[in-house]
Design a protein around this motif. Structure first.
Motif, PDB file in Angstrom:
ATOM      1  N   LEU A   1      15.010   9.103 -30.004  1.00  0.00           N
ATOM      2  CA  LEU A   1      14.930   9.994 -28.848  1.00  0.00           C
ATOM      3  C   LEU A   1      14.179  11.255 -29.282  1.00  0.00           C
ATOM      4  CD1 LEU A   1      15.708  10.546 -25.882  1.00  0.00           C
ATOM      5  CD2 LEU A   1      17.767  11.654 -26.738  1.00  0.00           C
ATOM      6  N   PRO A   2      12.884  11.308 -28.987  1.00  0.00           N
ATOM      7  CA  PRO A   2      12.116  12.454 -29.469  1.00  0.00           C
ATOM      8  C   PRO A   2      12.554  13.763 -28.816  1.00  0.00           C
ATOM      9  CG  PRO A   2      10.715  10.927 -28.243  1.00  0.00           C
ATOM     10  CD  PRO A   2      12.064  10.328 -28.284  1.00  0.00           C
ATOM     11  N   ARG A   3      12.524  14.819 -29.601  1.00  0.00           N
ATOM     12  CA  ARG A   3      12.835  16.173 -29.106  1.00  0.00           C
ATOM     13  C   ARG A   3      11.622  17.085 -29.202  1.00  0.00           C
ATOM     14  NH1 ARG A   3      18.014  15.524 -26.858  1.00  0.00           N
ATOM     15  NH2 ARG A   3      19.308  14.394 -28.340  1.00  0.00           N
TER      16      ARG A   3
ATOM     17  N   TRP B   1       7.149  17.067 -29.370  1.00  0.00           N
ATOM     18  CA  TRP B   1       5.910  16.320 -29.172  1.00  0.00           C
ATOM     19  C   TRP B   1       4.790  17.145 -29.773  1.00  0.00           C
ATOM     20  CZ3 TRP B   1      10.021  16.546 -25.973  1.00  0.00           C
ATOM     21  CH2 TRP B   1      10.601  15.323 -25.607  1.00  0.00           C
TER      22      TRP B   1
ATOM     23  N   GLU C   1       5.973  15.989 -18.191  1.00  0.00           N
ATOM     24  CA  GLU C   1       6.166  17.419 -18.408  1.00  0.00           C
ATOM     25  C   GLU C   1       7.275  17.743 -19.398  1.00  0.00           C
ATOM     26  OE1 GLU C   1       4.510  20.123 -16.811  1.00  0.00           O
ATOM     27  OE2 GLU C   1       3.002  18.759 -16.013  1.00  0.00           O
ATOM     28  N   LEU C   2       8.271  16.879 -19.517  1.00  0.00           N
ATOM     29  CA  LEU C   2       9.321  17.204 -20.477  1.00  0.00           C
ATOM     30  C   LEU C   2       8.770  17.270 -21.895  1.00  0.00           C
ATOM     31  CD1 LEU C   2      10.726  14.408 -22.105  1.00  0.00           C
ATOM     32  CD2 LEU C   2      10.589  13.799 -19.697  1.00  0.00           C
TER      33      LEU C   2
ATOM     34  N   THR D   1       7.899  20.766 -24.026  1.00  0.00           N
ATOM     35  CA  THR D   1       9.022  21.607 -24.455  1.00  0.00           C
ATOM     36  C   THR D   1       9.235  21.408 -25.949  1.00  0.00           C
ATOM     37  OG1 THR D   1      10.777  19.943 -24.198  1.00  0.00           O
ATOM     38  CG2 THR D   1      10.180  21.198 -22.235  1.00  0.00           C
TER      39      THR D   1
ATOM     40  N   TRP E   1      12.398  20.811 -27.885  1.00  0.00           N
ATOM     41  CA  TRP E   1      13.808  20.445 -27.680  1.00  0.00           C
ATOM     42  C   TRP E   1      14.314  21.010 -26.347  1.00  0.00           C
ATOM     43  CZ3 TRP E   1      16.886  19.160 -32.583  1.00  0.00           C
ATOM     44  CH2 TRP E   1      17.966  18.319 -32.253  1.00  0.00           C
ATOM     45  N   GLY E   2      13.513  20.790 -25.291  1.00  0.00           N
ATOM     46  CA  GLY E   2      13.939  21.165 -23.941  1.00  0.00           C
ATOM     47  C   GLY E   2      13.464  22.520 -23.469  1.00  0.00           C
TER      48      GLY E   2
ATOM     49  N   PHE F   1      10.645  25.099 -22.520  1.00  0.00           N
ATOM     50  CA  PHE F   1       9.245  25.359 -22.223  1.00  0.00           C
ATOM     51  C   PHE F   1       8.931  26.805 -22.584  1.00  0.00           C
ATOM     52  CE2 PHE F   1       6.084  27.147 -19.372  1.00  0.00           C
ATOM     53  CZ  PHE F   1       5.057  26.253 -19.476  1.00  0.00           C
TER      54      PHE F   1
ATOM     55  N   GLU G   1       6.808  27.394 -15.328  1.00  0.00           N
ATOM     56  CA  GLU G   1       7.797  26.546 -16.001  1.00  0.00           C
ATOM     57  C   GLU G   1       7.727  25.132 -15.427  1.00  0.00           C
ATOM     58  OE1 GLU G   1      11.669  28.382 -15.990  1.00  0.00           O
ATOM     59  OE2 GLU G   1      10.952  30.100 -17.120  1.00  0.00           O
ATOM     60  N   PRO G   2       6.595  24.477 -15.584  1.00  0.00           N
ATOM     61  CA  PRO G   2       6.340  23.248 -14.827  1.00  0.00           C
ATOM     62  C   PRO G   2       7.347  22.132 -15.105  1.00  0.00           C
ATOM     63  CG  PRO G   2       4.694  23.553 -16.549  1.00  0.00           C
ATOM     64  CD  PRO G   2       5.465  24.832 -16.479  1.00  0.00           C
ATOM     65  N   VAL G   3       7.939  22.123 -16.267  1.00  0.00           N
ATOM     66  CA  VAL G   3       8.926  21.084 -16.569  1.00  0.00           C
ATOM     67  C   VAL G   3      10.044  21.143 -15.531  1.00  0.00           C
ATOM     68  CG1 VAL G   3      10.367  20.113 -18.348  1.00  0.00           C
ATOM     69  CG2 VAL G   3       8.426  21.542 -18.986  1.00  0.00           C
TER      70      VAL G   3
ATOM     71  N   GLU H   1      22.034  25.587 -17.833  1.00  0.00           N
ATOM     72  CA  GLU H   1      20.825  25.122 -18.504  1.00  0.00           C
ATOM     73  C   GLU H   1      20.830  23.602 -18.634  1.00  0.00           C
ATOM     74  OE1 GLU H   1      18.202  26.858 -20.289  1.00  0.00           O
ATOM     75  OE2 GLU H   1      18.795  28.523 -18.987  1.00  0.00           O
ATOM     76  N   PHE H   2      19.640  23.032 -18.679  1.00  0.00           N
ATOM     77  CA  PHE H   2      19.503  21.595 -18.927  1.00  0.00           C
ATOM     78  C   PHE H   2      18.557  21.409 -20.103  1.00  0.00           C
ATOM     79  CE2 PHE H   2      17.146  17.560 -17.955  1.00  0.00           C
ATOM     80  CZ  PHE H   2      18.202  16.700 -18.182  1.00  0.00           C
ATOM     81  N   ASP H   3      18.892  20.484 -20.983  1.00  0.00           N
ATOM     82  CA  ASP H   3      17.999  20.115 -22.082  1.00  0.00           C
ATOM     83  C   ASP H   3      17.045  19.033 -21.564  1.00  0.00           C
ATOM     84  OD1 ASP H   3      16.709  19.015 -24.254  1.00  0.00           O
ATOM     85  OD2 ASP H   3      18.518  18.723 -25.456  1.00  0.00           O
ATOM     86  N   TRP H   4      15.782  19.423 -21.361  1.00  0.00           N
ATOM     87  CA  TRP H   4      14.829  18.502 -20.714  1.00  0.00           C
ATOM     88  C   TRP H   4      14.535  17.271 -21.552  1.00  0.00           C
ATOM     89  CZ3 TRP H   4      14.004  18.636 -15.741  1.00  0.00           C
ATOM     90  CH2 TRP H   4      14.344  19.817 -15.074  1.00  0.00           C
ATOM     91  N   THR H   5      14.823  17.310 -22.859  1.00  0.00           N
ATOM     92  CA  THR H   5      14.592  16.099 -23.646  1.00  0.00           C
ATOM     93  C   THR H   5      15.649  15.034 -23.342  1.00  0.00           C
ATOM     94  OG1 THR H   5      15.849  16.890 -25.569  1.00  0.00           O
ATOM     95  CG2 THR H   5      13.516  17.437 -25.477  1.00  0.00           C
ATOM     96  N   GLU H   6      16.672  15.412 -22.549  1.00  0.00           N
ATOM     97  CA  GLU H   6      17.687  14.435 -22.117  1.00  0.00           C
ATOM     98  C   GLU H   6      17.335  13.832 -20.759  1.00  0.00           C
ATOM     99  OE1 GLU H   6      20.419  13.563 -23.772  1.00  0.00           O
ATOM    100  OE2 GLU H   6      20.517  15.037 -25.396  1.00  0.00           O
ATOM    101  N   TYR H   7      16.129  14.112 -20.281  1.00  0.00           N
ATOM    102  CA  TYR H   7      15.713  13.652 -18.951  1.00  0.00           C
ATOM    103  C   TYR H   7      15.916  12.148 -18.797  1.00  0.00           C
ATOM    104  CZ  TYR H   7      12.585  12.851 -14.956  1.00  0.00           C
ATOM    105  OH  TYR H   7      12.058  12.487 -13.754  1.00  0.00           O
TER     106      TYR H   7
END
Lengths: 384, 332
Positions: free
Chosen positions: A189-191, A193, A353-354, A357, A359-360, A362, B129-131, B189-195
């Motif tokens: 699960l990449p965090r 990029w 788009e994710l 980031t 690790w989440g 941006f 903050e496009p994500v 908050e949300f961790d976007w890598t958990e999308y």
């Protein structure tokens, strides 16, 4: 005959959010740091290349060259390697502490990847990959018609060129390798990029900054209006990434190290988003010419008072403060502008788009800029 | 060419899925021509998708963005922008990237100017903050119609008579992960890598809502239908857009599609060669657009679905998600 020495080593890469991540990479010399990506190999069509791999890691490591034919080890074609009847490497490998020497002669120009063929599900995401650029046989950077991606007469001339290599990092898997725990790839699960081994905003920093000793390659794409800027995309990770440059379409001229032409038929095409698949390479020309707005040919809208606008919400901006190319305007107090002399900045990023980031958070990840300058030294945008 | 003046408000709102779940969104709302003292009535009325921006090649487009604020999150004073995705030779002031120009704070206006020079299927979206803002719903369709339509009459995808069609439909693909929508509603908050989305949408709706009519009163914030109707023998242009964060593979059962355009460029070689191609699956990455034409076969229902089968569900339940129908009617 070029001889490239690659030392497979361990190291720690840096992310802009302050993380320090154990990785494996190729160093240029025995005492040098492991690099992500490995050193660029710049070869020439028809000229034999020798790549010597020295393995300082604790398991067998190899290098394979997708798109190259007749890669030889000890004058025999490379062969898959088996240990106790189980496939260990796609090609001949170097044992821990050992070496292996590959020789090949590129038969056609283009953009290629090189990467480890040993446990590649682990070793390639760990960082054992790099770029191979093959120049056409008639390449001459000092003569316009011979400064091409695919040879004179192929309509692939360029003024400047850049490599953009995509990758992903799952820090938990890297930590498992560091601690000698199992590499559970089913939990991938990449965090982070990466472009050229760096996450934004480090992608915007220059090459060879001393605080990123393991990540020497920046990703800022710089040029002047009207110039043909050659961008070489390489999908070095295990995922696909839709790269989207703002400001102009790119013209795709080559794919997987092959010119997009069938006989006399030009098969190049324009796209605003190019999906770079794992293991694929693309050669593209980006050209921004502008719409001709200047203070004497002003934009047809009235800008509001800038104090009423959002500028530099992150504390910094790439903007000049003016809508005009080459013109500097006012930036609100407290905002740092990285604009030098009115150049234009166009974002280039993954549109999943994710992935922009860290690790989440941006901004970060697979994101950089194309900067169009009023004037720029010819030394910028030269692959070394 | 015409001068087009539009005004879009940025605000928040709510969407519903077929399983009756309700999700908080950010988005745009069309406030063109609304008197200044009434624009605040549009707060909280963002639509998914955002209003269609449809112009002709060569038009002069003045698009004013007004930040109406988020009545459901009054603490959240994010700025917004409009990024015309794919606009060639753009200058940064109208490119909508806040890190390279301007964004619009709550209560302020900013006017973007475009002179579209090339026809095709485009996208617009917020780039602040496009994500977060794209997933939250600040996404809209944008088509540039070719000059050939004015010169010849009739409908064309590009300036080429081979791209003629009788009807057109938008197939705008996005995903919805309920967790960040819930967390943002609740100031978390949300961790976007958990999308990890569990709803897959066409034109802002999930099946079977996709086949309900446009402006269905049960879907007040999701005005777009994706039910596609045509008479036998008619040519239909499908404008595919992917503004999700995943790659999608769309098929139409019983109908082959001829791809005539990609990323707002007709499939022509540099010497005019016809590079259009037949496809049974439209594989489309995030940030891409595809123009495909088919001829309506004999009367019947032809399902359009995502070949990534798990995306034909609503929170795990089948059928749902990215499914709609092409209904072919007997020729009148």
């Amino acid at each position: 005959m070029p001889v490239i020495n690659l030392w497979a080593k361990e190291g720690y890469l840096s992310t802009p959010d302050g993380n320090s991540i154990y990785f494996w990479g190729f160093a240029k010399e025995e005492t040098g740091p492991a690099l992500l990506p490995g050193p660029h190999i710049i070869a020439k069509q028809g000229e034999t290349v020798t790549v010597n791999l020295f393995n300082t890691l604790s398991e067998p490591v190899s290098v394979f060259f997708p798109g190259q034919t007749a890669v030889m080890v000890e004058e025999r074609p490379v062969q898959p390697q088996y240990i106790n009847g189980r496939l260990k490497s796609f090609v001949n490998h170097a044992e821990p502490g050992g070496t292996v020497s590959y020789t090949f002669t590129p038969t056609h120009p283009g953009t290629f990847v090189y990467e480890s063929g040993s446990s590649p599900h682990k070793q390639v995401p760990m960082g054992l990959y790099g770029a191979l650029v093959v120049r056409p046989a008639d390449y001459n950077p000092d003569v316009r018609e011979y400064r091409t991606a695919y040879g004179a007469g192929t309509d692939t001339e360029f003024e400047r060129e850049y490599l953009l290599i995509t990758g992903e990092i799952d820090p938990q898997l890297h930590q498992a390798v560091e601690e000698g725990r199992p590499y559970l790839v089913n939990r991938y699960l990449p965090r982070y990029w990466t472009l050229n081994g760096r996450c934004a905003v480090d992608t915007m920093m220059m090459d060879d900054v001393d605080y990123l000793p393991h990540q020497p390659y920046g990703s800022m794409v710089m040029g002047q209006p009207g110039e043909k800027i050659l961008m070489r995309y390489i999908g070095a990770g295990v995922d696909n990434h839709p790269l989207h440059p703002h400001g102009a379409h790119t013209r795709v001229i080559g794919k997987d190290g092959r010119l997009l032409r069938n006989g006399g038929t030009d098969l190049s095409y324009q796209r605003f988003t190019v999906l770079v698949g794992a293991g694929q390479t693309y050669d593209l020309i980006y050209r921004w010419e502008g719409l001709g707005f200047t203070p004497d040919n002003p934009i047809p809208t009235t800008l509001p008072n800038l104090r009423n606008m959002g500028i530099g919400d992150a504390g910094w901006t790439m903007w000049s403060g003016s809508p005009y190319f080459g013109v500097k305007g006012d930036i609100p107090v407290g905002v740092i502008s990285y604009n030098e002399f009115g150049e234009y900045y166009f974002m280039l990023h993954s549109h999943e788009e994710l992935q922009i980031t860290n690790w989440g958070e941006f901004p970060g990840g697979m994101m950089t800029w194309i900067a169009i300058y009023p004037s720029l030294s010819p030394d910028i945008g030269v692959l070394k | 060419m015409a001068t087009v003046r539009k005004r879009f408000g940025a605000t928040d709102g709510w969407v519903v899925m077929p399983d009756s779940t309700r999700h908080y969104i950010f988005g745009f709302v069309d406030i063109t021509g609304v008197p200044e003292d009434r624009i605040f009535e549009y707060r909280g009325r963002a639509t998914l998708l955002a209003p269609l921006l449809q112009v002709y090649e060569g038009d002069e487009v003045y698009l004013t963005l007004t930040n109406l604020g988020f009545p459901n999150r009054p603490d959240l004073d994010d700025t917004h922008t409009i990024h015309w995705h794919g606009f060639p030779n753009q200058i940064p002031i109208w490119d909508g990237v806040p890190e390279a120009s301007i964004s619009v704070p709550v209560g302020r206006d900013f006017t973007y100017y475009y002179r579209p020079l090339d026809p095709g299927t485009y996208i617009y979206h917020c780039h602040f903050e496009p994500v977060e803002h794209i997933q939250m719903g600040m996404v809209g369709p944008l088509t540039v119609r070719p000059r050939l339509e004015i010169d010849l009459g009739g409908k064309f995808a590009y300036n080429d008579e081979s791209t003629a069609f009788d009807r057109e439909a938008l197939v705008f693909l996005t995903e919805l992960d309920a967790e960040p929508h819930y967390l943002l509603e609740n100031v978390q908050e949300f961790d976007w890598t958990e999308y990890s989305p569990e709803y897959w949408l066409i034109n802002g709706r999930s099946y079977p809502d996709t086949v309900r009519p446009a402006a269905d009163p049960s879907l007040p914030m999701q005005p777009y239908s994706s039910l596609i109707e045509a008479y036998e023998g008619e040519k239909v242009l499908l404008r595919f857009v992917n503004l999700g964060y995943q790659q999608h593979s769309i098929q139409v059962l019983g109908i082959s599609l001829k791809v005539v355009g990609l990323d707002a460029r007709q499939l022509r070689g540099y010497n005019g060669e016809d590079l259009s191609r037949w496809r049974n699956a439209i594989f489309i990455a995030a940030g891409q657009t595809v123009d495909a034409i088919f001829t309506a076969p004999s009367a019947g229902i032809y399902p359009l679905y995502n070949r990534n089968w798990h995306k034909n569900t609503n929170a795990g339940k089948s059928f749902g998600g990215m499914i709609t129908e092409i209904r072919v009617l007997p020729a009148p």
